[in-house]
Design an enzyme around this catalytic site. Structure first.
Site, PDB file in Angstrom:
ATOM      1  N   PRO A 144       0.806  -1.226   0.000  1.00  0.00           N
ATOM      2  CA  PRO A 144       0.000   0.000   0.000  1.00  0.00           C
ATOM      3  C   PRO A 144       0.837   1.273   0.000  1.00  0.00           C
ATOM      4  O   PRO A 144       0.351   2.334  -0.388  1.00  0.00           O
ATOM      5  CB  PRO A 144      -0.824  -0.111   1.294  1.00  0.00           C
ATOM      6  CG  PRO A 144      -0.822  -1.550   1.648  1.00  0.00           C
ATOM      7  CD  PRO A 144       0.488  -2.092   1.155  1.00  0.00           C
ATOM      8  N   GLU A 171       1.795  -8.039   9.210  1.00  0.00           N
ATOM      9  CA  GLU A 171       1.888  -6.605   9.431  1.00  0.00           C
ATOM     10  C   GLU A 171       2.711  -5.901   8.357  1.00  0.00           C
ATOM     11  O   GLU A 171       2.448  -4.757   8.013  1.00  0.00           O
ATOM     12  CB  GLU A 171       2.508  -6.330  10.812  1.00  0.00           C
ATOM     13  CG  GLU A 171       2.602  -4.858  11.172  1.00  0.00           C
ATOM     14  CD  GLU A 171       1.250  -4.179  11.317  1.00  0.00           C
ATOM     15  OE1 GLU A 171       1.196  -2.948  11.204  1.00  0.00           O
ATOM     16  OE2 GLU A 171       0.246  -4.900  11.535  1.00  0.00           O
ATOM     17  N   ARG A 205      -1.216  -8.599 -21.007  1.00  0.00           N
ATOM     18  CA  ARG A 205      -2.075  -8.299 -22.154  1.00  0.00           C
ATOM     19  C   ARG A 205      -1.399  -7.361 -23.150  1.00  0.00           C
ATOM     20  O   ARG A 205      -1.849  -7.223 -24.296  1.00  0.00           O
ATOM     21  CB  ARG A 205      -3.410  -7.719 -21.696  1.00  0.00           C
ATOM     22  CG  ARG A 205      -3.309  -6.352 -21.057  1.00  0.00           C
ATOM     23  CD  ARG A 205      -4.631  -5.905 -20.451  1.00  0.00           C
ATOM     24  NE  ARG A 205      -5.680  -5.881 -21.437  1.00  0.00           N
ATOM     25  CZ  ARG A 205      -5.903  -4.869 -22.262  1.00  0.00           C
ATOM     26  NH1 ARG A 205      -5.100  -3.817 -22.235  1.00  0.00           N
ATOM     27  NH2 ARG A 205      -6.897  -4.898 -23.123  1.00  0.00           N
ATOM     28  N   ASP A 208      -6.677   1.452 -25.637  1.00  0.00           N
ATOM     29  CA  ASP A 208      -7.245   1.334 -24.299  1.00  0.00           C
ATOM     30  C   ASP A 208      -7.290   2.678 -23.594  1.00  0.00           C
ATOM     31  O   ASP A 208      -6.509   3.583 -23.886  1.00  0.00           O
ATOM     32  CB  ASP A 208      -6.401   0.393 -23.432  1.00  0.00           C
ATOM     33  CG  ASP A 208      -6.682  -1.068 -23.740  1.00  0.00           C
ATOM     34  OD1 ASP A 208      -7.759  -1.359 -24.249  1.00  0.00           O
ATOM     35  OD2 ASP A 208      -5.802  -1.899 -23.454  1.00  0.00           O
TER      36      ASP A 208
END
Length: 252
Positions: free
Chosen positions: A94, A121, A159, A174
């Site tokens: 994160p 953690e 992809r 895209d």
């Protein structure tokens, strides 16, 4: 390309790596997708990969030894007749840099990617400092582990490899690949209930269709992600379309 995923839950990737686009890419030999349980590299009789944090606090922290040993083992791996390639080692976290289409395009040029998926953690800081080359996040939220984010990044990267998509132009047009959101798509029937396909798409005039798509792409970006236009060098035509969009909004 070769992709290795270090995870305590390799079974999570079974369906993802064998289905849809990823499965087809692996079957074609375009990409080798492998999972490695880094618990196999633990250096103690109990095969533990985590321990309590120095200084106290809640949760457990992943130990450096098994992660380093696994990555180093993969780094010297050599396919028959090929020179070993130093991998790009990616930590899913994160705290990492937000993952973008630009980063996917960058990673798609690599020959070997190694993803580290953590739990508990966090990671021993020495993993970040001395082993990984990239820390990536797929959003400002926290999941139970790095497996799902790794799947997202891998799908986005694979992809883009030549031969993976049936239509090579699909990846080029895209959303985000051009810096804008993608234009609207329509297919048969030309009229569904009382909703009709725009006449321009039925005209058969390729240049006008191309211009319509560029314009609609710009309009959709203005509507949904105006931040993507910040600092963008707009052409004279695009500036005219932006003014047209703002005039339309004022009249609504």
């Amino acid at each position: 390309m070769r992709i290795d995923v270090l995870t305590l839950f390799p079974e999570m990737f079974d369906g993802v790596f064998s289905s849809s686009i990823l499965g087809k890419a692996r079957d074609k030999g375009i990409v080798a997708l492998n999972t490695v349980n880094f618990r196999d590299y633990a250096n103690n009789k109990h095969n533990t990969v985590d321990d309590y944090p120095y200084g106290g606090g809640g949760g457990m922290v992943l130990k450096p030894e098994p992660i380093f040993a696994a990555v180093e083992d993969l780094s010297v791996h050599q396919e028959e007749g090929q020179e070993p390639v130093k991998p790009r080692v990616i930590l899913m976290c994160p705290q990492g840099t937000p993952f973008t289409q630009k980063k996917a395009e960058e990673l798609s040029n690599e020959q070997h990617l190694v993803f580290i998926c953590g739990h508990y953690e966090g990671y021993d800081e020495r993993i970040r400092q001395y082993l990984v080359t990239d820390e990536l996040s797929i959003g400002d939220y926290v999941l139970t582990g790095g497996e799902l984010p790794a799947m997202v990044v891998i799908d986005s990267v694979v992809r883009l490899l030549p031969g993976v998509l049936g239509n090579e132009m699909s990846a080029v047009t895209d959303s985000f690949s051009t810096g804008l959101l993608e234009y609207p798509h329509y297919t048969r029937p030309a009229k569904f209930r009382d909703w009709e396909v725009p006449d321009m798409l039925l005209s058969g005039h390729h240049e006008n269709v191309r211009k319509w798509r560029r314009k609609e792409s710009l309009f959709r970006t203005l509507e949904r992600r105006p931040d993507l236009l910040e600092g963008r060098d707009l052409s004279k035509e695009e500036k005219t379309w932006v003014a047209e969009w703002h005039d339309r909004k004022q009249k609504e």
